[in-house]
Scaffold this motif. Structure first.
Motif, PDB file in Angstrom:
ATOM      1  N   LEU A 139       0.914  -1.115   0.122  1.00 32.92           N
ATOM      2  CA  LEU A 139       0.128   0.039   0.166  1.00 32.92           C
ATOM      3  C   LEU A 139       0.887   1.046   0.138  1.00 32.92           C
ATOM      4  N   ASP A 140       1.770   1.198   0.905  1.00 33.93           N
ATOM      5  CA  ASP A 140       2.649   2.520   0.701  1.00 33.93           C
ATOM      6  C   ASP A 140       3.204   2.812  -0.595  1.00 33.93           C
ATOM      7  N   THR A 141       3.729   1.883  -1.295  1.00 34.76           N
ATOM      8  CA  THR A 141       4.374   2.281  -2.688  1.00 34.76           C
ATOM      9  C   THR A 141       3.181   2.643  -3.609  1.00 34.76           C
ATOM     10  N   LYS A 142       2.079   1.965  -3.456  1.00 42.04           N
ATOM     11  CA  LYS A 142       0.900   2.071  -4.290  1.00 42.04           C
ATOM     12  C   LYS A 142       0.498   3.644  -4.138  1.00 42.04           C
ATOM     13  N   ASN A 150      -0.895  10.885 -10.427  1.00 41.37           N
ATOM     14  CA  ASN A 150      -2.628  11.675 -10.516  1.00 41.37           C
ATOM     15  C   ASN A 150      -2.678  12.847  -9.578  1.00 41.37           C
ATOM     16  N   GLN A 151      -2.671  13.923  -9.957  1.00 37.31           N
ATOM     17  CA  GLN A 151      -2.606  15.048  -9.039  1.00 37.31           C
ATOM     18  C   GLN A 151      -4.055  15.228  -8.804  1.00 37.31           C
ATOM     19  N   THR A 152      -5.152  15.049  -9.586  1.00 33.77           N
ATOM     20  CA  THR A 152      -6.428  15.261  -9.234  1.00 33.77           C
ATOM     21  C   THR A 152      -6.730  14.352  -7.981  1.00 33.77           C
ATOM     22  N   ILE A 153      -6.314  13.049  -8.092  1.00 37.44           N
ATOM     23  CA  ILE A 153      -6.530  12.084  -6.832  1.00 37.44           C
ATOM     24  C   ILE A 153      -5.804  12.563  -5.733  1.00 37.44           C
ATOM     25  N   ALA A 154      -4.687  13.053  -5.863  1.00 40.85           N
ATOM     26  CA  ALA A 154      -3.896  13.535  -4.837  1.00 40.85           C
ATOM     27  C   ALA A 154      -4.549  14.690  -4.095  1.00 40.85           C
ATOM     28  N   ARG A 155      -5.153  15.533  -4.915  1.00 40.15           N
ATOM     29  CA  ARG A 155      -5.816  16.484  -4.127  1.00 40.15           C
ATOM     30  C   ARG A 155      -7.376  16.323  -3.573  1.00 40.15           C
ATOM     31  N   SER A 156      -7.786  15.250  -4.140  1.00 37.91           N
ATOM     32  CA  SER A 156      -9.168  15.151  -3.752  1.00 37.91           C
ATOM     33  C   SER A 156      -9.323  13.974  -2.455  1.00 37.91           C
ATOM     34  N   HIS A 157      -8.234  13.000  -2.441  1.00 39.25           N
ATOM     35  CA  HIS A 157      -8.470  11.824  -1.555  1.00 39.25           C
ATOM     36  C   HIS A 157      -7.649  12.050  -0.443  1.00 39.25           C
ATOM     37  N   SER A 158      -8.033  11.503   0.655  1.00 40.73           N
ATOM     38  CA  SER A 158      -7.456  11.351   2.044  1.00 40.73           C
ATOM     39  C   SER A 158      -6.695  10.017   2.150  1.00 40.73           C
ATOM     40  N   MET A 159      -5.728   9.941   3.054  1.00 40.22           N
ATOM     41  CA  MET A 159      -5.227   8.381   3.336  1.00 40.22           C
ATOM     42  C   MET A 159      -6.332   7.575   3.607  1.00 40.22           C
ATOM     43  N   LYS A 160      -7.135   8.190   4.432  1.00 34.20           N
ATOM     44  CA  LYS A 160      -8.293   7.184   5.092  1.00 34.20           C
ATOM     45  C   LYS A 160      -9.204   6.624   3.933  1.00 34.20           C
ATOM     46  N   MET A 161      -9.529   7.607   3.047  1.00 29.36           N
ATOM     47  CA  MET A 161     -10.533   7.348   1.777  1.00 29.36           C
ATOM     48  C   MET A 161      -9.752   6.217   0.940  1.00 29.36           C
ATOM     49  N   LEU A 162      -8.479   6.327   0.740  1.00 29.46           N
ATOM     50  CA  LEU A 162      -7.928   5.273  -0.185  1.00 29.46           C
ATOM     51  C   LEU A 162      -7.944   3.942   0.686  1.00 29.46           C
ATOM     52  N   PHE A 167      -9.325  -1.363   1.806  1.00 27.55           N
ATOM     53  CA  PHE A 167      -9.837  -2.657   2.818  1.00 27.55           C
ATOM     54  C   PHE A 167     -11.162  -3.104   2.535  1.00 27.55           C
ATOM     55  N   ALA A 168     -12.208  -2.536   1.880  1.00 25.71           N
ATOM     56  CA  ALA A 168     -13.311  -3.043   1.549  1.00 25.71           C
ATOM     57  C   ALA A 168     -13.243  -4.070   0.387  1.00 25.71           C
ATOM     58  N   ARG A 169     -12.298  -3.820  -0.494  1.00 25.83           N
ATOM     59  CA  ARG A 169     -12.084  -4.792  -1.550  1.00 25.83           C
ATOM     60  C   ARG A 169     -11.439  -6.046  -1.080  1.00 25.83           C
ATOM     61  N   PHE A 170     -10.379  -5.773   0.013  1.00 24.89           N
ATOM     62  CA  PHE A 170      -9.516  -7.016   0.521  1.00 24.89           C
ATOM     63  C   PHE A 170     -10.790  -8.030   1.492  1.00 24.89           C
ATOM     64  N   VAL A 171     -11.648  -7.187   2.161  1.00 29.13           N
ATOM     65  CA  VAL A 171     -12.607  -8.146   2.840  1.00 29.13           C
ATOM     66  C   VAL A 171     -13.470  -8.881   1.856  1.00 29.13           C
ATOM     67  N   GLN A 172     -13.987  -8.135   0.813  1.00 29.78           N
ATOM     68  CA  GLN A 172     -14.828  -8.753  -0.205  1.00 29.78           C
ATOM     69  C   GLN A 172     -14.098  -9.947  -0.867  1.00 29.78           C
ATOM     70  N   LYS A 173     -12.854  -9.774  -1.405  1.00 33.06           N
ATOM     71  CA  LYS A 173     -12.218 -10.819  -2.199  1.00 33.06           C
ATOM     72  C   LYS A 173     -11.812 -11.962  -1.146  1.00 33.06           C
ATOM     73  N   ASP A 202      -4.836  13.219  12.021  1.00 30.98           N
ATOM     74  CA  ASP A 202      -6.014  12.359  11.749  1.00 30.98           C
ATOM     75  C   ASP A 202      -5.895  12.141  10.227  1.00 30.98           C
ATOM     76  N   TRP A 203      -5.752  10.792   9.917  1.00 30.25           N
ATOM     77  CA  TRP A 203      -5.677  10.550   8.381  1.00 30.25           C
ATOM     78  C   TRP A 203      -6.581  10.607   7.830  1.00 30.25           C
ATOM     79  N   GLY A 204      -8.057  10.836   8.329  1.00 28.98           N
ATOM     80  CA  GLY A 204      -9.081  11.512   7.593  1.00 28.98           C
ATOM     81  C   GLY A 204      -9.150  12.947   6.861  1.00 28.98           C
ATOM     82  N   ASP A 205      -8.014  13.696   7.348  1.00 30.93           N
ATOM     83  CA  ASP A 205      -7.802  14.818   6.774  1.00 30.93           C
ATOM     84  C   ASP A 205      -6.355  14.907   6.176  1.00 30.93           C
ATOM     85  N   GLN A 206      -5.765  13.757   6.139  1.00 32.70           N
ATOM     86  CA  GLN A 206      -4.439  13.848   5.283  1.00 32.70           C
ATOM     87  C   GLN A 206      -4.454  13.819   3.938  1.00 32.70           C
ATOM     88  N   SER A 207      -4.263  14.799   3.207  1.00 35.42           N
ATOM     89  CA  SER A 207      -4.263  14.684   1.819  1.00 35.42           C
ATOM     90  C   SER A 207      -3.143  13.576   1.305  1.00 35.42           C
TER      91      SER A 207
END
Length: 536
Positions: A139-142, A150-162, A167-173, A202-207
């Motif tokens: 995940l760190d490298t990803k 991707n600057q657009t995602i970098a500006r719009s996503h927090s660490m927690k969102m990613l 995690f949701a995909r991991f749980v489902q898989k 708080d990683w919810g506010d970490q861009s």
């Protein structure tokens, strides 16, 4: 030689004579530095290197160091603030190495990958534990690659969102549900702390932009550990570079009035200082600026500067040291991650906030009876709200539960500071917040100086002003030197002095000059067009 050429030569010689005479009469600038943390001490050191001694460093506390705070403890020092050094290609590493303060290297994920995970009365399935480790490994490298590409995602996503998406995909898989899901959610807590330790928030506010903007030019994910002396040795060295008479402790600046020919400073007791200054370098923490910038400056700062102060993130990261007379952990333990799991005996209901935030207990390498709890994000302010007795009681209760052992003693000693309640600090260090990233604002923009009537007056330094090494002591160090060089460039320009020093070698070059009889002013940033300075 013709008469006209002789006349031109005489005029040229006269001009040189007048310039030399004029330069000899110019007084050196009077400079005030607000704050005696790493940045303020670095600025003082830079001034001394240039032969300038007409400066004052004002510090509101009764000590130097600011957010870097080393407390004497059982033959060494507890590092309440900075503890590690980022990268080796920087001046702080060189200072630490020169004084034998470097101990070794440590992975940023060590507290997670090398930790013990006591779970109380719930058993841990080792195959599921390994499954989670395999999940988080890339995940760190990803995330770093995504931030770069991707600057657009970098500006719009927090660490927690990613992470939540992955995690949701991991749980489902892996078809994870029920009590098994509770186990993986519990493991996500110490993993979350990795990001929150790194970015003091708080990683919810970490861009995601943190990973794009920040670069220490060292190995990714590796820091250098320091000895039991640590940053105490670095700060002592830095403070010794300025004359003791230049550093004024217990002098909290309440107001900076910069709308006249000179700058006037007032203390929090109402006293207006007699000395007037040509420049002031503000090195206070971003947290202090967030709370007091509206009253600290006269006239008020401009709208864009205030927007930067409001938008750039400033978070919490604290350490709580706990000592036991009889250590209950095994020798050789690196760290312990208490892991109460929802649904297990004694934890049928939700895990409370204390258990969510007390995710990591690291051993102190040089003091075998002591563990360090590292708290970041929202947990910092929460822990600061608790008394020593409450923390001791809650920690003991948690450890007894996860080890299923009611005989474990309470800690006999606790050492901590409450940075979020200290008005001079109000937190740990800066990060790229979601609000900042969405607005496209940069840390380097905060370092833009303030002018009045066209003249440079107020300069800003500190880790939160460094364009790529914010949140580090190295960034603080470099920013102090940067602003000294900036004001000297301005002073030279005001007085028609165009002479420079070679930034690569600091050797005298053709146009080097003396501003007055005693003080030599030079610039290492004269030839840079991007506004950034990389001091030697």
């Amino acid at each position: 030689m013709t008469n006209s050429r002789c006349l031109l030569l005489l005029l040229w010689c006269f001009e040189l004579l007048m310039m030399s005479s004029h330069a000899g009469e110019i007084e050196p600038p009077k400079i005030a530095i607000i704050g005696a943390g790493m940045t303020g001490l670095s600025a003082g050191r830079r001034l001394m290197e240039l032969g300038l001694r007409d400066f004052d460093i004002f510090e509101g506390a009764d000590r130097v160091g600011g957010r870097i705070h080393s407390i004497p403890y059982h033959g060494g020092y507890l590092q309440m603030g900075a503890q590690f050094i980022n990268g080796e290609a920087n001046p702080l590493y060189k200072i630490a190495a020169e004084f034998g303060l470097i101990e070794g290297e440590l992975s940023d994920l060590a507290h997670f990958t090398e930790s013990l995970y006591p779970t109380g009365k719930c058993s841990m399935d080792r195959s599921d534990f390994q499954l989670f480790m395999d999940f988080i490994e890339p995940l760190d490298t990803k995330y770093r690659t995504l931030a770069e590409m991707n600057q657009t995602i970098a500006r719009s996503h927090s660490m927690k969102m990613l992470y939540d998406e992955d995690f949701a995909r991991f749980v489902q898989k892996n078809e994870i549900f029920g009590q098994r899901l509770n186990f993986f959610e519990a493991l996500s807590r110490p993993y979350r702390s990795y990001w929150e330790f790194e970015w003091s928030s708080d990683w919810g506010d970490q861009s995601l932009s943190n990973l794009r903007d920040w670069d220490d030019r060292g190995a990714i994910g590796v820091s250098y550990t320091t000895t039991k002396i640590g940053y105490k040795g670095i700060i002592d060295f830095m403070a010794a570079q300025s004359p003791e008479r230049n550093i004024h402790l217990k002098h909290r600046i309440k107001n900076i009035q910069y709308d006249g020919e000179k700058i006037e400073l007032s203390l929090d007791n109402g006293t207006r200082l007699a000395t007037q200054y040509d420049y002031v370098i503000v090195t206070t923490s971003l947290g202090h600026l967030k709370r007091f910038s509206s009253t600290l400056f006269t006239p008020p700062l401009g709208r864009f500067k205030q927007k930067l102060i409001d938008a750039i993130g400033f978070g919490g990261s604290c350490k709580i040291f706990l000592r036991w007379e009889n250590p209950w952990w095994l020798p050789g333990t690196h760290s312990i991650a208490p892991l109460p799991i929802k649904g297990c005996p004694g934890r049928e209901r939700n895990i409370d906030i204390f258990e969510e935030e007390m995710t990591t207990l690291q051993t102190v390498s040089w003091e075998e009876n002591t563990l360090m709890a590292w708290i970041a994000g929202r947990g910092h302010r929460y822990m600061d709200s608790l008394s020593d007795e409450e923390i001791i009681e809650r920690t003991t209760r948690l450890i007894r539960y996860v080890y299923n052992n009611e005989t474990i003693e309470k800690p006999s000693e606790i050492v901590r500071t409450k940075m979020t309640e200290n008005e001079l600090l109000l937190g740990a260090y800066s990060y790229v917040s979601q609000k900042q990233a969405a607005a496209g604002l940069k840390h380097g923009d905060l370092g833009m100086p303030v002018k009045f009537a066209g003249n440079l007056k107020v300069l800003f330094a500190g880790e939160a002003t460094h364009y790529r090494m914010f949140e580090t002591a190295v960034g603080a160090y470099q920013s102090g030197r940067r602003e000294v060089d900036r004001l000297i460039d301005d002073w030279n320009l005001r007085h028609g002095i165009t002479h420079r020093v070679d930034p690569a070698s600091s050797r005298k070059v053709k146009n080097q000059s003396v501003v007055d009889k005693k003080h030599r002013i030079s610039s290492v940033c004269a030839n840079r067009s991007d506004g950034h300075c990389h001091p030697q």
